[in-house]
Design a protein around this motif. Structure first.
Motif, PDB file in Angstrom:
ATOM      1  N   ASN A   1     -56.434   6.593 -20.893  1.00 64.07           N
ATOM      2  CA  ASN A   1     -57.649   6.383 -20.131  1.00 64.07           C
ATOM      3  C   ASN A   1     -57.772   7.465 -19.065  1.00 64.07           C
ATOM      4  O   ASN A   1     -56.807   7.692 -18.372  1.00 64.07           O
ATOM      5  CB  ASN A   1     -57.508   5.003 -19.478  1.00 64.07           C
ATOM      6  CG  ASN A   1     -58.643   4.635 -18.581  1.00 64.07           C
ATOM      7  OD1 ASN A   1     -59.766   4.657 -18.995  1.00 64.07           O
ATOM      8  ND2 ASN A   1     -58.333   4.306 -17.347  1.00 64.07           N
TER       9      ASN A   1
ATOM     10  N   ASN B   1     -53.342  -3.016 -17.809  1.00 64.09           N
ATOM     11  CA  ASN B   1     -53.335  -1.592 -18.168  1.00 64.09           C
ATOM     12  C   ASN B   1     -52.629  -0.716 -17.124  1.00 64.09           C
ATOM     13  O   ASN B   1     -52.369  -1.146 -16.008  1.00 64.09           O
ATOM     14  CB  ASN B   1     -54.773  -1.119 -18.348  1.00 64.09           C
ATOM     15  CG  ASN B   1     -55.341  -1.509 -19.703  1.00 64.09           C
ATOM     16  OD1 ASN B   1     -54.892  -1.007 -20.733  1.00 64.09           O
ATOM     17  ND2 ASN B   1     -56.292  -2.423 -19.706  1.00 64.09           N
ATOM     18  N   CYS B   2     -52.344   0.508 -17.523  1.00 65.86           N
ATOM     19  CA  CYS B   2     -51.844   1.557 -16.627  1.00 65.86           C
ATOM     20  C   CYS B   2     -50.486   1.233 -16.005  1.00 65.86           C
ATOM     21  O   CYS B   2     -50.149   1.778 -14.947  1.00 65.86           O
ATOM     22  CB  CYS B   2     -52.853   1.833 -15.503  1.00 65.86           C
ATOM     23  SG  CYS B   2     -54.485   2.233 -16.112  1.00 65.86           S
TER      24      CYS B   2
ATOM     25  N   GLU C   1     -55.079   0.314  -7.345  1.00 69.31           N
ATOM     26  CA  GLU C   1     -56.247  -0.131  -8.107  1.00 69.31           C
ATOM     27  C   GLU C   1     -57.436  -0.519  -7.223  1.00 69.31           C
ATOM     28  O   GLU C   1     -58.416  -1.099  -7.692  1.00 69.31           O
ATOM     29  CB  GLU C   1     -55.881  -1.298  -9.040  1.00 69.31           C
ATOM     30  CG  GLU C   1     -54.918  -0.907 -10.171  1.00 69.31           C
ATOM     31  CD  GLU C   1     -55.479   0.135 -11.151  1.00 69.31           C
ATOM     32  OE1 GLU C   1     -56.689   0.425 -11.081  1.00 69.31           O
ATOM     33  OE2 GLU C   1     -54.697   0.664 -11.954  1.00 69.31           O
TER      34      GLU C   1
ATOM     35  N   HIS D   1     -58.845  -4.234 -15.321  1.00 68.18           N
ATOM     36  CA  HIS D   1     -57.772  -4.689 -14.424  1.00 68.18           C
ATOM     37  C   HIS D   1     -58.173  -6.034 -13.844  1.00 68.18           C
ATOM     38  O   HIS D   1     -58.137  -6.231 -12.631  1.00 68.18           O
ATOM     39  CB  HIS D   1     -57.525  -3.651 -13.330  1.00 68.18           C
ATOM     40  CG  HIS D   1     -56.957  -2.375 -13.857  1.00 68.18           C
ATOM     41  ND1 HIS D   1     -55.610  -2.204 -14.079  1.00 68.18           N
ATOM     42  CD2 HIS D   1     -57.541  -1.225 -14.255  1.00 68.18           C
ATOM     43  CE1 HIS D   1     -55.395  -0.989 -14.565  1.00 68.18           C
ATOM     44  NE2 HIS D   1     -56.557  -0.371 -14.679  1.00 68.18           N
TER      45      HIS D   1
ATOM     46  N   HIS E   1     -60.291  -1.694 -21.507  1.00 68.48           N
ATOM     47  CA  HIS E   1     -59.507  -1.231 -20.346  1.00 68.48           C
ATOM     48  C   HIS E   1     -60.037  -1.833 -19.049  1.00 68.48           C
ATOM     49  O   HIS E   1     -60.937  -1.298 -18.418  1.00 68.48           O
ATOM     50  CB  HIS E   1     -59.526   0.307 -20.250  1.00 68.48           C
ATOM     51  CG  HIS E   1     -58.549   0.826 -19.241  1.00 68.48           C
ATOM     52  ND1 HIS E   1     -57.375   1.444 -19.582  1.00 68.48           N
ATOM     53  CD2 HIS E   1     -58.548   0.770 -17.891  1.00 68.48           C
ATOM     54  CE1 HIS E   1     -56.711   1.769 -18.497  1.00 68.48           C
ATOM     55  NE2 HIS E   1     -57.399   1.358 -17.440  1.00 68.48           N
TER      56      HIS E   1
ATOM     57  N   ASP F   1     -62.300   0.260 -16.238  1.00 62.76           N
ATOM     58  CA  ASP F   1     -61.487  -0.099 -15.068  1.00 62.76           C
ATOM     59  C   ASP F   1     -62.076  -1.316 -14.341  1.00 62.76           C
ATOM     60  O   ASP F   1     -61.843  -1.499 -13.137  1.00 62.76           O
ATOM     61  CB  ASP F   1     -61.357   1.066 -14.084  1.00 62.76           C
ATOM     62  CG  ASP F   1     -60.045   1.813 -14.252  1.00 62.76           C
ATOM     63  OD1 ASP F   1     -59.133   1.273 -14.893  1.00 62.76           O
ATOM     64  OD2 ASP F   1     -59.928   2.935 -13.734  1.00 62.76           O
TER      65      ASP F   1
HETATM   66 ZN   LIG Z   1     -56.709   1.554 -15.338  1.00 63.19          ZN
END
Ligand SMILES: [Zn+2]
Length: 574
Positions: A265, A88-89, A112, A62, A60, A442
């Motif tokens: 997550n 992700n996300c 983010e 970014h 996971h 992250d």
């Molecule tokens: Zn994330």
């Protein structure tokens, strides 16, 4: 002749099996021999006293933006990570419409925590389709990287500004499905979305996917069913607390529609609220009973979030503090220096009506991070409690004095809660649970608040070696083979003959994550939080060395992983 020979190491192969002494022979990017090797090699590395393990897979991240200016995906690779999953996300950088880049940049900055200036100056935004974006990275990265296709991006492209505040028409859902199919065909490894209230765009509105109906989300997830080597990822409000039945049903329906596992997550585990994670894991059991699969990502370390009296954070939310914290910096400092104001702020922070925020009033329990003022030199890494004792001052005065001297810039790290034996025992159980997977760093995001990228060295140093809470072989398996099998990565995640040579060589006696410090090295001269590694001797990706003694070498042998070609299908029942 071999390209590379790693001699005399202690092999921990990622399968969970006990360590064994062996050499590793590498040719053309693959491991060709494991055992006692006599064949000569172009390069030989002595791994005496070192562990030789598969490179870590971070499920996971970014890194969608950062990889475009930093092909080394620092600091993850410095901590032994050889494969990252991005997109992700529900967020990614492609596809882009006509208006695309500006909106996307502002959304990514807000949601983010990437500096807007960095996104504007570090990237040329010179692509349209998802495939073009992947091509930009192909052959230009140090680690392997795979990207999910984010819901927000395709929704905005299809619906334009109407993506905010509106449900899609059936025709628009069909258009989104077509775009998703196109992106996955180009190599995207699946679909990600968010339903979380915390996710807002640069205009302060909820991000586009928040306005999607369950039908739309399930229809898009269903696209993955027809594509080899795809998967699903999601964030809903319940990720931070408990899932509602509607949320659990949505995750199950997505998994069933796609016939793929879905991961979310990130699950916090601690003795102060064990019901929460038990309830969240229960969603995994419900899914299994229906032939679906829900995997909770959970971290093996407790990093925490940086706070300060300068920028918005939880401190600003303490009831009654707002009028002071909203003042311009010089006035704010003046008030924070005033004894009567301090007394009132202390009272407000301790007031039971502040709820969970009362925890912030444990003034002694902040660790000092980066400081600015000369008089604060040497305080890095110390707790307010320690400093107050040596100064013979109250803890609150100590904290407020330090912060004021720094012009409010002091980095403050609350001591993490649940750093107790019972909590760690619970975590160890969860790490072994089939409904959970280690991850959730992250990495590449929230650059001003946290640095989760260093979890592999933190896990192996602090948790496995120093605290003795978990066996080394199992810890490595949970960061290599287990994620690789969930994402169906072909011939990665274990040290096996014939498999890709993604390898980390580390000193088990010294491996550790360095302290988190501020660093000004982002495009646009912006800051980020960064942790170096200790004890990482070599990191190899596809047989080539990308890190030596904790520093990137400059080599970029990473593979842009494309669904199907580089990933095989994993179904919920696998
Ligand atoms: Zn994330």
């Amino acid at each position: 002749m071999l390209d590379l020979l790693i001699k005399n190491g202690m092999v921990v192969d990622g399968s969970g099996a006990p360590r064994f002494a062996a050499d590793l022979g590498i040719r053309a990017g693959r491991i060709v021999q494991i055992g006692k090797i006599t064949e000569t090699a172009a390069e030989t590395i002595d791994a005496s006293d070192c562990v030789v393990a598969p490179g870590f897979v971070d499920p996971h991240t970014h890194y969608d933006a950062q990889l475009l200016w930093d092909p080394f995906a620092t600091p993850s690779t410095l901590h032994g990570v050889t494969t990252v999953i991005g997109g992700n996300c529900g967020f990614g950088l492609a596809p882009l419409g006509e208006e695309g880049a500006d909106y996307t940049r502002r959304m990514m900055a807000k949601v983010e925590g990437m500096p807007l200036k960095t996104l504007e100056e570090g990237i040329d935004w010179n692509w349209k389709t998802f495939g073009e974006y992947l091509d930009r990275l192909d052959g230009k990265i140090a680690c392997n990287a795979a990207f999910l296709v984010g819901h927000c991006q395709i929704r905005r492209l299809v619906m334009g500004t109407a993506a905010t505040g509106n449900e899609a028409t059936p025709a628009q859902v069909e258009e989104m499905k077509a775009l998703l199919r196109e992106a996955i065909t180009a190599g995207g490894i699946g679909f990600s979305t968010t339903q979380a209230h915390t996710h807002q765009d640069g205009d302060g509105n909820y991000v586009a996917s928040r306005f999607a109906s369950s039908e739309e989300i399930i229809a898009l997830a269903g696209v993955c069913r027809d594509h080899e080597g795809t998967t699903l990822e999601v964030i809903v409000d319940g990720c931070l607390g408990k899932f509602t039945d509607r949320e659990t049903d949505l995750l199950i329906d997505m998994s069933l529609a796609a016939n793929r596992p879905i991961n979310w997550n990130v699950m916090g585990v601690g003795a102060t609220d064990p019901d929460r994670h038990q309830h969240q894991l229960e969603a995994g059991s419900k899914a299994k009973a229906k032939g679906a699969r829900i995997m909770a990502l959970t971290m093996p370390t407790i990093g925490g979030l940086k706070m300060s009296f300068l920028d918005h954070c939880a401190l600003f939310l303490i009831p009654g503090w707002e009028p002071i914290m909203q003042l311009p910096v010089p006035e704010r400092i003046e008030r924070l220096r005033d004894p009567e104001t301090r007394r009132q702020m202390d009272e407000m922070a301790r007031d039971p009506r502040a709820g969970v925020l009362t925890a912030l009033s444990r003034w002694g329990a902040y660790v000092i991070g980066d400081t600015v003022a000369a008089e604060n030199e040497g305080l890095f890494g110390k707790t307010i409690e320690e400093i107050a004792k040596t100064r013979g001052q109250s803890e609150q005065d100590t904290l407020f004095d330090i912060v004021c001297a720094d012009g409010l810039e002091t980095g403050l790290w609350p001591l993490p809660p649940d750093d107790d034996e019972a909590s760690w025992k619970m975590r160890a159980e969860v790490w072994r649970d089939e409904r959970a997977l280690i991850g959730g760093s992250d990495a590449g995001a929230h650059l001003d608040r946290m640095c989760g990228a260093s979890y592999p060295t933190g896990f192996l140093g602090d948790i496995v070696r120093d605290r003795g809470l978990f066996p080394l072989e199992e810890a490595i398996q949970l960061m290599t083979d287990k994620p690789a099998r969930l994402f169906g990565l072909r011939e990665r995640g274990r040290l096996e003959e014939g498999w890709h040579a993604d390898i980390v060589v580390f000193d088990p006696a010294t491996i550790a994550s360095g302290p988190i410090k501020n660093r000004t090295d982002l495009p646009g001269n912006c800051d980020r939080l960064f942790a170096a590694s200790e004890g990482i001797r070599h990191v190899f990706v596809n047989g080539r060395e990308i890190v030596r003694d904790g520093q990137e070498t400059g080599a970029i042998p990473g593979q842009l992983l494309r669904s199907g070609r580089d990933t095989r299908t994993v179904t919920p029942l696998d």
